[in-house]
Motif scaffolding. Structure first.
Motif, PDB file in Angstrom:
ATOM      1  N   VAL A 108       0.857  -1.182   0.000  1.00 55.56           N
ATOM      2  CA  VAL A 108       0.000   0.000   0.000  1.00 55.56           C
ATOM      3  C   VAL A 108       0.890   1.227   0.000  1.00 55.56           C
ATOM      4  CG1 VAL A 108      -1.821   1.261   1.209  1.00 55.56           C
ATOM      5  CG2 VAL A 108      -1.797  -1.237   1.271  1.00 55.56           C
ATOM      6  N   VAL A 109       0.595   2.181  -0.893  1.00 54.90           N
ATOM      7  CA  VAL A 109       1.368   3.417  -0.975  1.00 54.90           C
ATOM      8  C   VAL A 109       0.434   4.613  -0.867  1.00 54.90           C
ATOM      9  CG1 VAL A 109       3.181   2.358  -2.388  1.00 54.90           C
ATOM     10  CG2 VAL A 109       1.236   3.488  -3.505  1.00 54.90           C
ATOM     11  N   ASP A 110       1.026   5.772  -0.526  1.00 57.08           N
ATOM     12  CA  ASP A 110       0.232   6.991  -0.474  1.00 57.08           C
ATOM     13  C   ASP A 110       0.407   7.777  -1.778  1.00 57.08           C
ATOM     14  OD1 ASP A 110       2.689   8.300  -0.349  1.00 57.08           O
ATOM     15  OD2 ASP A 110       2.484   8.876   1.758  1.00 57.08           O
ATOM     16  N   ALA A 111       0.020   9.043  -1.784  1.00 54.64           N
ATOM     17  CA  ALA A 111       0.000   9.826  -3.015  1.00 54.64           C
ATOM     18  C   ALA A 111       1.380  10.092  -3.590  1.00 54.64           C
ATOM     19  CB  ALA A 111      -0.717  11.155  -2.772  1.00 54.64           C
ATOM     20  N   THR A 112       2.434   9.967  -2.784  1.00 57.05           N
ATOM     21  CA  THR A 112       3.789  10.164  -3.280  1.00 57.05           C
ATOM     22  C   THR A 112       4.581   8.857  -3.247  1.00 57.05           C
ATOM     23  OG1 THR A 112       4.504  10.902  -1.079  1.00 57.05           O
ATOM     24  CG2 THR A 112       3.878  12.604  -2.655  1.00 57.05           C
ATOM     25  N   ILE A 232      -3.836  -2.229  -9.451  1.00 60.59           N
ATOM     26  CA  ILE A 232      -3.915  -1.168  -8.450  1.00 60.59           C
ATOM     27  C   ILE A 232      -5.370  -0.893  -8.100  1.00 60.59           C
ATOM     28  CG2 ILE A 232      -3.441   1.270  -7.957  1.00 60.59           C
ATOM     29  CD1 ILE A 232      -1.011   1.064  -9.756  1.00 60.59           C
ATOM     30  N   ALA A 233      -5.664  -0.848  -6.802  1.00 60.93           N
ATOM     31  CA  ALA A 233      -7.022  -0.585  -6.321  1.00 60.93           C
ATOM     32  C   ALA A 233      -7.000   0.592  -5.354  1.00 60.93           C
ATOM     33  CB  ALA A 233      -7.598  -1.819  -5.631  1.00 60.93           C
ATOM     34  N   ALA A 247      -3.306   3.678  -2.214  1.00 59.79           N
ATOM     35  CA  ALA A 247      -3.470   2.767  -3.347  1.00 59.79           C
ATOM     36  C   ALA A 247      -2.891   1.412  -2.965  1.00 59.79           C
ATOM     37  CB  ALA A 247      -2.781   3.311  -4.584  1.00 59.79           C
ATOM     38  N   ILE A 248      -3.633   0.367  -3.253  1.00 64.94           N
ATOM     39  CA  ILE A 248      -3.193  -1.002  -2.966  1.00 64.94           C
ATOM     40  C   ILE A 248      -2.725  -1.631  -4.268  1.00 64.94           C
ATOM     41  CG2 ILE A 248      -3.861  -3.252  -2.038  1.00 64.94           C
ATOM     42  CD1 ILE A 248      -6.190  -1.751  -0.613  1.00 64.94           C
ATOM     43  N   GLU A 249      -1.446  -1.970  -4.342  1.00 65.44           N
ATOM     44  CA  GLU A 249      -0.902  -2.604  -5.548  1.00 65.44           C
ATOM     45  C   GLU A 249      -0.610  -4.070  -5.268  1.00 65.44           C
ATOM     46  OE1 GLU A 249       2.392  -2.088  -9.101  1.00 65.44           O
ATOM     47  OE2 GLU A 249       2.502  -0.778  -7.336  1.00 65.44           O
TER      48      GLU A 249
END
Length: 267
Positions: A108-112, A232-233, A247-249
């Motif tokens: 899981v990542v954030d906007a950056t 990506i979800a 975002a979950i990749e």
């Protein structure tokens, strides 16, 4: 005459989406005259109108708050830190999701592209990277494209690098984000490993079938060549800036050999 700072911002978002004032008015159940008055500052839109226009312009949640502030209203969406006690249910849900996806990699990542959570499959792919890249906060783009990161292991780096940079370019075009632009300029300037620059590191024939439907990530690990398709979800109808930007990749195995190898490691 009434003047507000929100008008030029809304006009910029409308133009960014390629809509005329008439088209936006039709979607938002308004009139082109009213839209024109809002954009020129002759009319102060209501809070409800700003949110309606932002919805039809697909404005990111963070920027919707900026529009409201520019019009003199309070932010509508909370911005809660992920480690806040009120986010425990969300954090637990993410943990269960990532663990349930093992042995396949997921994060899981954030906007950056800061990594906020990852599972054992991702840890496996990062095995052997230098400590300076693994020191928190981890960044998925740096880990992937840095010449001391995963880049030398990616068999189709030229194509995968181009895909990631294009993905970032689209995000920058859709949202005003100086941190994201700075990250893009950093990773785009990374030197490309000599092997990739010389031969393009084309994927093996085993990836040819899946390459017809999606660009695979073809990467080496411990003498094995693994092939993945990325999915990506995001969260549906988020009401918090933090949640909206997560975002979950997940990396789906793209061939039977990858499935067998990962299951062997998992067991």
């Amino acid at each position: 005459m009434t003047t507000t700072r929100v008008g030029p911002l809304l006009r910029a978002w409308r133009e960014r989406r390629g809509l005329s004032q008439l088209e936006l008015a039709g979607r938002a159940d308004s009139s082109s005259r009213h839209i024109s008055f809002i954009e020129t500052g002759r009319s102060r839109p209501s809070e409800e109108m700003i949110l309606r226009l932002a919805d039809h312009l697909d404005v990111p949640v963070r920027e919707r708050n900026s529009l409201l502030l520019a019009a003199g209203y309070a932010p509508h969406y909370a911005h809660t830190a992920l480690d806040d006690p009120s986010m425990e249910t969300l954090r637990e849900g993410i943990r269960q999701l990532l663990t349930g996806y093992e042995p396949y990699p997921a994060l899981v990542v954030d906007a950056t592209y800061t990594v906020v959570a990852a599972n054992a499959g991702i840890t496996m792919l990062l095995d052997g990277l230098p400590e300076h890249l693994l020191t928190p906060p981890l960044n998925a783009m740096r880990l992937t494209l840095h010449p001391e990161g995963l880049a030398p292991r990616i068999r189709n780096l030229a194509q995968w690098r181009g895909h990631l940079l294009h993905q970032m370019e689209r995000q920058i075009a859709l949202a005003r984000s100086e941190p994201l632009r700075a990250l893009y300029e950093e990773v785009a300037a990374y030197p490309v490993p000599e092997r990739a620059a010389a031969d393009g590191q084309q994927p093996d024939d085993s990836a040819a079938a899946v390459a017809r439907i999606a660009l695979p990530l073809v990467i080496e690990h411990d003498g094995h060549v693994l092939s993945f398709v990325s999915s990506i979800a995001t969260f549906n109808t988020p009401m918090d800036v933090t949640v909206a930007e997560l975002a979950i990749e997940t990396l789906l195995p793209a061939d039977p050999a990858t499935v067998k190898y990962l299951r062997t490691l998992g067991s």
